[in-house]
Design a protein around this motif. Structure first.
Motif, mmCIF file in Angstrom:
data_model
loop_
_atom_site.group_PDB
_atom_site.id
_atom_site.type_symbol
_atom_site.label_atom_id
_atom_site.label_comp_id
_atom_site.label_asym_id
_atom_site.label_seq_id
_atom_site.Cartn_x
_atom_site.Cartn_y
_atom_site.Cartn_z
ATOM 1 N N LEU A 4 -21.846 -15.363 -36.265
ATOM 2 C CA LEU A 4 -22.804 -16.091 -35.434
ATOM 3 C C LEU A 4 -24.114 -16.139 -36.192
ATOM 4 N N ASN A 5 -24.752 -17.307 -36.213
ATOM 5 C CA ASN A 5 -26.020 -17.489 -36.912
ATOM 6 C C ASN A 5 -27.086 -17.934 -35.929
ATOM 7 N N ILE A 6 -28.179 -17.195 -35.884
ATOM 8 C CA ILE A 6 -29.249 -17.433 -34.917
ATOM 9 C C ILE A 6 -30.568 -17.503 -35.672
ATOM 10 N N ARG A 7 -31.399 -18.499 -35.362
ATOM 11 C CA ARG A 7 -32.724 -18.607 -35.975
ATOM 12 C C ARG A 7 -33.802 -18.659 -34.886
ATOM 13 N N ASN A 33 -22.249 -5.997 -36.848
ATOM 14 C CA ASN A 33 -23.004 -5.982 -38.096
ATOM 15 C C ASN A 33 -24.006 -7.131 -38.057
ATOM 16 N N VAL A 34 -25.238 -6.843 -38.426
ATOM 17 C CA VAL A 34 -26.287 -7.856 -38.383
ATOM 18 C C VAL A 34 -27.089 -7.818 -39.676
ATOM 19 N N ALA A 35 -27.257 -8.981 -40.275
ATOM 20 C CA ALA A 35 -28.173 -9.133 -41.402
ATOM 21 C C ALA A 35 -29.343 -9.958 -40.888
ATOM 22 N N GLN A 36 -30.549 -9.446 -41.087
ATOM 23 C CA GLN A 36 -31.738 -10.170 -40.654
ATOM 24 C C GLN A 36 -32.551 -10.555 -41.872
ATOM 25 N N SER A 37 -33.014 -11.791 -41.888
ATOM 26 C CA SER A 37 -33.944 -12.223 -42.925
ATOM 27 C C SER A 37 -35.128 -12.872 -42.223
ATOM 28 N N GLN A 38 -36.239 -12.923 -42.911
ATOM 29 C CA GLN A 38 -37.415 -13.532 -42.305
ATOM 30 C C GLN A 38 -38.231 -14.232 -43.372
ATOM 31 N N SER A 39 -38.978 -15.206 -42.914
ATOM 32 C CA SER A 39 -39.826 -15.972 -43.805
ATOM 33 C C SER A 39 -41.061 -16.379 -43.029
ATOM 34 N N GLY A 47 -49.218 -20.395 -39.502
ATOM 35 C CA GLY A 47 -48.284 -20.847 -40.528
ATOM 36 C C GLY A 47 -46.855 -20.775 -40.024
ATOM 37 N N LEU A 48 -45.958 -21.456 -40.679
ATOM 38 C CA LEU A 48 -44.546 -21.467 -40.312
ATOM 39 C C LEU A 48 -43.961 -20.055 -40.389
ATOM 40 N N SER A 49 -43.186 -19.685 -39.381
ATOM 41 C CA SER A 49 -42.563 -18.364 -39.326
ATOM 42 C C SER A 49 -41.144 -18.520 -38.809
ATOM 43 N N ARG A 50 -40.229 -17.722 -39.367
ATOM 44 C CA ARG A 50 -38.862 -17.742 -38.845
ATOM 45 C C ARG A 50 -38.174 -16.428 -39.161
ATOM 46 N N SER A 51 -37.160 -16.149 -38.366
ATOM 47 C CA SER A 51 -36.313 -14.993 -38.611
ATOM 48 C C SER A 51 -34.884 -15.391 -38.281
ATOM 49 N N ASP A 52 -33.972 -15.089 -39.187
ATOM 50 C CA ASP A 52 -32.562 -15.433 -39.016
ATOM 51 C C ASP A 52 -31.738 -14.174 -38.826
ATOM 52 N N LEU A 53 -30.733 -14.282 -37.973
ATOM 53 C CA LEU A 53 -29.751 -13.225 -37.789
ATOM 54 C C LEU A 53 -28.380 -13.787 -38.116
ATOM 55 N N GLU A 59 -17.653 -7.351 -41.893
ATOM 56 C CA GLU A 59 -18.711 -7.519 -42.881
ATOM 57 C C GLU A 59 -19.106 -8.984 -42.970
ATOM 58 N N ALA A 60 -20.399 -9.215 -43.066
ATOM 59 C CA ALA A 60 -20.879 -10.584 -43.233
ATOM 60 C C ALA A 60 -20.602 -11.018 -44.670
ATOM 61 N N ASP A 61 -20.050 -12.226 -44.825
ATOM 62 C CA ASP A 61 -19.757 -12.749 -46.156
ATOM 63 C C ASP A 61 -21.033 -13.047 -46.935
ATOM 64 N N TYR A 62 -22.051 -13.495 -46.218
ATOM 65 C CA TYR A 62 -23.303 -13.909 -46.853
ATOM 66 C C TYR A 62 -24.428 -13.614 -45.867
ATOM 67 N N PRO A 63 -25.493 -12.953 -46.275
ATOM 68 C CA PRO A 63 -26.506 -12.495 -45.330
ATOM 69 C C PRO A 63 -27.533 -13.542 -44.900
ATOM 70 N N LEU A 64 -27.426 -14.771 -45.376
ATOM 71 C CA LEU A 64 -28.380 -15.812 -44.990
ATOM 72 C C LEU A 64 -27.658 -16.915 -44.228
ATOM 73 N N SER A 65 -28.357 -17.516 -43.271
ATOM 74 C CA SER A 65 -27.764 -18.575 -42.452
ATOM 75 C C SER A 65 -27.526 -19.831 -43.283
#
Length: 176
Positions: A4-7, A33-39, A47-53, A59-65
């Motif tokens: 599941l990918n959430i932004r 399992n959760v990978a979180q990234s933010q920008s 300014g623009l802000s985001r966080s992805d889960l 196991e997540a195959d790739y940690p970015l949405s």
């Protein structure tokens, strides 16, 4: 759930990264399992802000949405930034007053008054928690009790009552 990918997206100072961390904590407490990234832009507010889960039972195959199942937009600055990651199955929640450039059809866009609801509760700074409640209701992403526990653990105790009211108001907005 395979993955599941959430932004969470908007502008700096809206508490989007905190809201994403609260949801991530609740999901982890349920064994996911959760990978979180933010920008965020190097501006403290505006300014623009985001966080992805990226959420997975394995196991997540790739940690970015690479595509989004759920997108939350709280500010016009983020209105079109995620367009390339959406498809007809994506659920998009936008603030009714703050986001005028909504993604085009045939996407599932739900416009709700997150900021206005937060103002009615007495503090517009809880718009992120109102939106989190709506997102939780929209996707049945995790157990409500786990999410409430994470919310209380990750926010100041003096705002506990307000945050719980904001969370429930968001759930009601989405259910209503």
């Amino acid at each position: 759930m395979d993955s599941l990918n959430i932004r969470f997206s908007g502008s700096g100072g809206q508490g989007l990264i905190l809201a994403a961390r609260i949801l991530a904590s609740a999901l982890v407490s349920e064994g996911r399992n959760v990978a979180q990234s933010q920008s965020y832009e190097p501006v403290s507010r505006g300014g623009l802000s985001r966080s992805d889960l990226v959420v997975s039972d394995g196991e997540a195959d790739y940690p970015l949405s690479q595509s989004l199942d759920y997108l939350l937009i709280l500010h016009e600055a983020a209105a079109t930034e995620s367009s390339g990651l959406l498809d007809e199955k994506s659920v998009i929640l936008v603030d009714a007053d703050q986001v005028k450039s909504q993604p085009a059809a045939p996407l599932n866009v739900v416009s709700l008054p997150f900021v206005e609801t937060a103002r009615r509760l007495g503090n517009k700074r809880v718009a992120n928690i109102v939106a989190l409640g709506a997102l939780a209701q929209a996707g049945s992403l995790c157990d409500e009790a786990a999410l409430e526990k994470s919310l209380q653990a990750m926010t100041p105790a003096k705002f506990s009552t307000l945050n719980m009211e904001a969370f429930q108001a968001g759930r009601q907005l989405m259910a209503g």
